[in-house]
Design an enzyme around this catalytic site. Structure first.
Site, mmCIF file in Angstrom:
data_model
loop_
_atom_site.group_PDB
_atom_site.id
_atom_site.type_symbol
_atom_site.label_atom_id
_atom_site.label_comp_id
_atom_site.label_asym_id
_atom_site.label_seq_id
_atom_site.Cartn_x
_atom_site.Cartn_y
_atom_site.Cartn_z
ATOM 1 N N GLY A 15 5.751 -9.645 -5.091
ATOM 2 C CA GLY A 15 5.588 -10.230 -3.594
ATOM 3 C C GLY A 15 7.007 -10.047 -2.812
ATOM 4 N N MET A 93 -3.370 -4.310 -5.552
ATOM 5 C CA MET A 93 -3.833 -3.376 -6.500
ATOM 6 C C MET A 93 -5.447 -3.056 -6.694
ATOM 7 S SD MET A 93 -0.749 -1.951 -6.890
ATOM 8 C CE MET A 93 -1.024 -0.704 -7.786
ATOM 9 N N ARG A 94 -6.098 -3.356 -5.512
ATOM 10 C CA ARG A 94 -7.508 -2.920 -5.589
ATOM 11 C C ARG A 94 -7.946 -2.146 -4.616
ATOM 12 N NH1 ARG A 94 -8.889 -3.853 -10.251
ATOM 13 N NH2 ARG A 94 -11.008 -3.912 -9.784
ATOM 14 N N HIS A 112 2.868 1.632 1.848
ATOM 15 C CA HIS A 112 3.066 2.563 0.835
ATOM 16 C C HIS A 112 4.334 3.180 0.631
ATOM 17 C CE1 HIS A 112 1.252 5.700 -1.846
ATOM 18 N NE2 HIS A 112 2.008 6.593 -1.163
ATOM 19 N N ASP A 148 -4.860 5.628 1.124
ATOM 20 C CA ASP A 148 -3.592 5.861 1.915
ATOM 21 C C ASP A 148 -3.982 7.102 2.917
ATOM 22 O OD1 ASP A 148 -2.397 4.172 0.009
ATOM 23 O OD2 ASP A 148 -2.040 5.490 -1.333
HETATM 24 C C1 GRF Z 1 5.379 -1.763 -2.845
HETATM 25 O O1 GRF Z 1 6.244 -0.647 -3.194
HETATM 26 C C2 GRF Z 1 4.590 -1.391 -1.907
HETATM 27 O O2 GRF Z 1 4.941 -0.539 -1.214
HETATM 28 C C3 GRF Z 1 3.512 -1.011 -2.848
HETATM 29 O O3 GRF Z 1 3.327 -1.957 -3.760
HETATM 30 C C4 GRF Z 1 4.824 -2.670 -4.016
HETATM 31 C C5 GRF Z 1 4.644 -3.971 -3.797
HETATM 32 O O4 GRF Z 1 5.825 -4.564 -4.265
HETATM 33 N N1 GRF Z 1 2.152 -0.889 -2.157
HETATM 34 P P1 GRF Z 1 6.203 -6.144 -3.681
HETATM 35 O O5 GRF Z 1 4.870 -7.042 -4.574
HETATM 36 O O6 GRF Z 1 5.894 -6.290 -2.615
HETATM 37 O O7 GRF Z 1 7.423 -6.450 -4.304
#
Ligand code: GRF
Length: 220
Positions: A15, A93-94, A112, A148
């Site tokens: 996060g 992550m879904r 991304h 994406d």
């Molecule tokens: C980031 O690199 C974002 O681009 C990708 O997942 C990562 C999340 O990082 N989608 P965080 O949990 O915000 O530190």
């Protein structure tokens, strides 16, 4: 209810992007409010960050659902109940379904860690290194039904160095993510972002700058 744009931030991991958005809301550079932080992962570090900031949280664990659609229905309901106007995917992550997108048309954005359309999907920092790319970066885009593939709002570019590891590069990119995600949300909050098919325009447009990044530099 406040008139600030109400965000629902969805995160599965540590996060740090959520934290950057929290910080931007607190320092006033982002005129929005985080109405809900939602995770699918009960151990997500994002939950602790939200608690620290006094933000409402909910965990909708995907393991409790046999169908992706049912999971998405539960997520959408939580977001709607919290009055969320813009859904911000921050390391969520879904893959989300059309059901979700239909509930928030052009109101779901993602970040991304690559310069789309290069390197969609996962492990993209390693992919950029393995490909021999001289630059990579990050992209904030609207989410569509592909992976994406949605219209691009803002990008930042970083160099890839020849001794980079995926971790080094990820860290360099992440630093830029923390700037551009809040910026993209602020542009949306100000009503400056317009979408026409694949193309996003920012109104008024940024003044053009004659700028080129060259890596390796021309005088090296
Ligand atoms: C980031 O690199 C974002 O681009 C990708 O997942 C990562 C999340 O990082 N989608 P965080 O949990 O915000 O530190």
């Amino acid at each position: 209810m406040s008139s600030k744009l109400r965000l629902g931030v969805l995160a599965s991991g540590g996060g740090t992007n959520l934290q950057a958005i929290i910080d931007s809301c607190q320092d006033g550079s982002l005129d929005a409010t985080i109405a809900l932080v939602l995770t699918n992962n009960p151990d997500a570090g994002a939950l602790e960050r939200a608690h620290q900031a006094g933000i409402q949280t909910v965990c909708v664990n995907h393991r409790d659902f046999s169908k992706r659609e049912d999971f998405d229905h539960a997520v959408v309901k939580s977001l709607q109940d919290a009055g969320v106007e813009l859904v911000v995917l921050a390391g969520f992550m879904r893959i989300i379904t059309q059901t979700f997108l239909d509930a928030f048309p052009l109101r779901v954005i993602n970040i991304h860690p690559a310069l789309l359309p290069a390197f969609p999907g996962l492990h993209v920092q390693q992919q950029a290194i393995d490909y021999g790319a001289r630059f990579s970066g990050c992209t904030v885009h609207f989410v569509d039904s592909g992976v994406d593939t949605g219209p691009i709002i803002i990008q930042a570019v970083v160099p890839v160095y020849q001794d980079d590891t995926a971790d080094n590069l990820a860290e360099r990119i992440l630093e830029q993510e923390h700037h551009i995600y809040s910026r993209a949300i602020q542009l949306i909050a100000e009503g400056r972002v317009h979408v026409d098919g694949r193309l996003v325009t920012i109104d008024p447009p940024c003044p053009p700058e004659a700028m080129a990044l060259v890596n390796p530099g021309l005088d090296t």
